[in-house]
Design an enzyme around this catalytic site. Structure first.
Site, PDB file in Angstrom:
ATOM      1  N   ASP A 404       0.872  -1.173   0.000  1.00  0.00           N
ATOM      2  CA  ASP A 404       0.000   0.000   0.000  1.00  0.00           C
ATOM      3  C   ASP A 404       0.913   1.229   0.000  1.00  0.00           C
ATOM      4  OD1 ASP A 404      -2.477   1.548   0.438  1.00  0.00           O
ATOM      5  OD2 ASP A 404      -1.553   1.961   2.374  1.00  0.00           O
ATOM      6  N   ASP A 588      -0.848  -0.780   6.520  1.00  0.00           N
ATOM      7  CA  ASP A 588      -0.779  -0.184   7.852  1.00  0.00           C
ATOM      8  C   ASP A 588      -1.670  -0.910   8.854  1.00  0.00           C
ATOM      9  OD1 ASP A 588      -3.334   0.612   7.192  1.00  0.00           O
ATOM     10  OD2 ASP A 588      -2.821   2.711   6.881  1.00  0.00           O
ATOM     11  N   ASP A 592      -6.203  -1.300   5.425  1.00  0.00           N
ATOM     12  CA  ASP A 592      -5.861  -2.344   4.464  1.00  0.00           C
ATOM     13  C   ASP A 592      -6.242  -3.733   4.941  1.00  0.00           C
ATOM     14  OD1 ASP A 592      -4.535  -0.378   2.811  1.00  0.00           O
ATOM     15  OD2 ASP A 592      -2.948  -0.389   4.306  1.00  0.00           O
TER      16      ASP A 592
END
Length: 695
Positions: A404, A588, A592
């Site tokens: 991400d 994180d 996510d």
């Protein structure tokens, strides 16, 4: 139903483990029955006074940890209970182990020198055998009475007794003596490999000093409510997560994050439970109850990690269930069939005994799980919590890492870069944006929420899109360009550099605010290290394509998928997995969670304070250092390499000696004894390598 405990360590409260009210004054009791002992965590009545028993049956012994002589060895379909006990760390070396070995060796050596005194020599061998082997014989007999025949105690007992029957006294003693030496070595090695996991368990705070009505009280951390003030003096461990309201100090986070450099904290700093206060007195306002604190989550994760077996471990367990009965049958056949042909029953029995001695599967059954225990412990020591052996095995097979962007490759701490109002004042644009964003946990929202004081009403958040709500009685919207255009808001042509958040009110466009985020300094190095391991890299982000491309180019990421909603990220991930990619997803741990759970391995960065990280990720990095990701993958590969080495070496060596046992080779029983103990020691030493970490 009330339970009265006299010597455990709980407090007068209702325990989540038990389900009943307790009237006692101790910690950590997790049972549901009456006790008269210390720290028992089983589920049955006891009549003893020993520590840390975690089985589920009645006992009548004290301080016993050996695993040979109890009523509480469970086997799942015939596995070796002794080996399982060793791996759980239940077997300990008692104070008599070394004296027994030394005494047995002395009588054994004396017997070897008394060649001309047959009776005295035999007595010396019997004394040596009795001293070193009585517990093995006793355990084997008890196990047979309970229907557990095919275990290592049975193999050693029948082999040594058989050696006595054919007059091979030295070999009979040697079988037991070297077996006990090997067992002792294994127990020491397993204890060493579990040391990091045990050290993590020491993070559990024993007490908290809470301020109530101006007075300080020492209580259990579980008894401190959210919002209360606790005092932490120098040298004490911080018992609960919170914010410092008075004082400054250096705190040691090494047990949590692996970072050896102390962190300076002061008023307003957030601190985590499990850290050690090194200097000044701190007054901390607690922010969560103990069961939701950082240290409680770590302990829960570590405890659960040991329950999850890898495919390799499950294979060894299934293998051992069939292996031992098969070798016993093979030994019987080897003793009878050749003897019927040659008529030499002594030679046939000798070959069968060799076959039995070398067939003991302990080197395999212990060294493979011990490699995983060492790997998990070595990673935990350096701030990487792996949820189990299955996660470690999956991590070793990864050939693609998907990142991400926000909060992972970048710091995730945004600052307003450009405020561009359209038809309204700068202050009005800021006020509307701040009012709507106050209800979102997204990093960009936290940045914009500081631009004004007002709050919105009837706020609705759309994941990956935007937010709507009422500010001063008017319907307002904030989000990306696509979100506002879906609401038929007309946005004039613009040339925007960076990430932009657009604002509208009652269908009228009010302008946009750009924010900037800083790339993590170790991101480029981490991606480079992954490439050196031939691991592909992928970025998944909801940001614009041009912004994502710029970040990827700076860092060196090979493939970029931008402008994705959370469900789109999962779709992209599944398409990669469908083409044979073994994907580790790095996020994180908060926004996510879907892709962390969908990947082959989910890695949460700095997410130990998040429930989503604990539940969704397989690996949790306790500090935001991307460089630990390639290190963890390399370490997992190294651990699996050691596992494969032990499987091949143990099986290969034993099969070779078994094959030799069928031939007429002098002193073959001695070769079998040294071969069995040697394989056990070498496999155990090799397994200990998984505990080490090469940076």
């Amino acid at each position: 139903m009330a339970h009265k405990h006299e010597h455990c360590h709980c407090h007068e409260q209702e325990h989540k483990h038990c389900g009943h009210d307790h009237d006692h004054d101790h910690h950590a009791c997790q049972c549901g029955h009456d006790h008269d002992h210390h720290a028992c965590q089983c589920g049955h009545d006891h009549d003893h006074d020993h520590h840390a028993c975690q089985c589920g049956h009645d006992h009548d012994h004290h301080e016993c940890h050996c695993g040979h002589d109890h009523d509480h060895h469970h086997q799942d379909g015939g596995g070796c209970a002794c080996c399982e006990a060793k791996l759980r760390g239940e077997q300990k070396i008692d104070k008599w182990t070394l004296p027994r070995i030394i005494t047995s060796v002395l009588f054994f050596i004396l017997g070897l020198f008394l060649k001309d005194h047959i009776l005295i020599r035999a007595i010396c061998y019997l004394i040596s055998y009795g001293i070193i082997g009585w517990d093995i014989l006793w355990a084997a007999g008890r196990n047979i009475c309970k229907g557990r025949v095919f275990d290592e105690q049975f193999l050693m007992s029948i082999a040594s007794i058989g050696a006595f029957c054919i007059g091979e006294y030295p070999e009979a003693v040697a079988i037991m003596l070297f077996y006990q030496i090997g067992e002792t070595f294994q127990i020491i090695a397993v204890g060493q490999s579990r040391e990091s996991i045990k050290s993590l368990m020491s993070l559990r705070p024993e007490y908290a000093t809470v301020v109530r009505d101006g007075e300080e009280y020492t209580v259990s951390p579980e008894d401190v409510a959210v919002g209360e003030i606790i005092v932490v003096r120098p040298g004490a461990r911080i018992p609960l997560d919170g914010t410092i309201i008075d004082g400054s100090s250096n705190i040691d986070n090494s047990a949590l994050t692996g970072e050896s450099v102390p962190q300076y904290v002061e008023e307003g700093s957030h601190v985590l439970s499990g850290s050690v206060n090194q200097s000044g007195v701190l007054r901390i306002r607690t922010e969560s109850p103990y069961h939701n604190s950082t240290v409680a989550k770590i302990l829960e994760l570590v405890e659960r990690a040991e329950e999850k077996k890898a495919k390799s471990e499950r294979f060894i367990t299934r293998f051992s269930r069939w292996y031992t009965p098969c070798v016993v049958i093979g030994a019987v056949v080897l003793a009878i069939v050749p003897s019927l042909i040659s008529g030499d029953f002594a030679a046939g029995l000798h070959r069968a005994l060799v076959f039995l001695v070398v067939s003991c599967p302990c080197a395999l059954v212990v060294s493979v799980p011990m490699s995983f225990v060492g790997g998990i412990g070595g990673a935990a020591k350096r701030g990487i919590l792996v949820k189990g052996a299955d996660a470690l095995e999956s991590l070793a097979r990864v050939n693609m890492v998907a990142f991400d962007k926000t909060g992972t490759l970048t710091k995730g701490v945004f600052l307003p870069a450009e405020i561009c109002p359209v038809g309204v004042s700068r202050e009005e644009l800021q006020t509307v944006a701040a009012a709507l964003e106050k209800y979102s946990d997204h990093p960009i929202a936290r940045c914009l929420s500081t631009l004004g004081e007002k709050t919105a009403d009837n706020v609705q958040e759309m994941a990956g899109g935007g937010i709507s709500g009422y500010v001063d009685g008017k319907r307002c919207y904030i989000g990306n360009r696509r979100f506002l255009e879906s609401l038929s808001v007309t946005i004039p042509p613009q040339r925007i550099v960076g990430t932009a958040v657009h604002v509208a009110r009652e269908g009228t466009y009010l302008g946009y605010i750009t924010v900037r985020d800083e790339i993590r300094p170790d991101a480029k190095e981490a991606v480079y290290l992954l490439k050196t391991e031939r691991i592909e890299t992928l970025m998944l982000t909801g940001d614009r394509q041009d912004i994502a491309d710029r970040v990827a180019q700076t860092i060196g990421i090979e493939e970029v998928c931008a402008q994705l909603l959370p469900q789109d990220k999962v779709t992209v991930l599944e398409s990669k997995m469908a083409y044979g990619r073994r994907v580790a997803v790095v996020g994180d741990g908060i926004n996510d969670a879907p892709i962390l759970a969908r990947g082959h391995v989910g890695i949460a960065m700095g997410g130990i304070g998040s429930d989503a990280a604990i539940e969704s990720a397989d690996v949790v990095l306790m500090e935001d250092k991307l460089e630990k990701i390639p290190g963890a993958i390399i370490f997992a590969k190294r651990t699996m390499h050691i596992v494969r080495q032990n499987i091949i070496f143990s099986l290969g060596a034993k099969l070779a000696i078994m094959a030799l046992s069928m031939l007429e080779i002098p002193n073959m029983l001695w070769i079998a004894v040294f071969g069995d103990v040697g394989v056990m020691i070498l496999a155990t030493l090799n397994a200990l390598r998984s505990y080490l970490w090469k940076k």
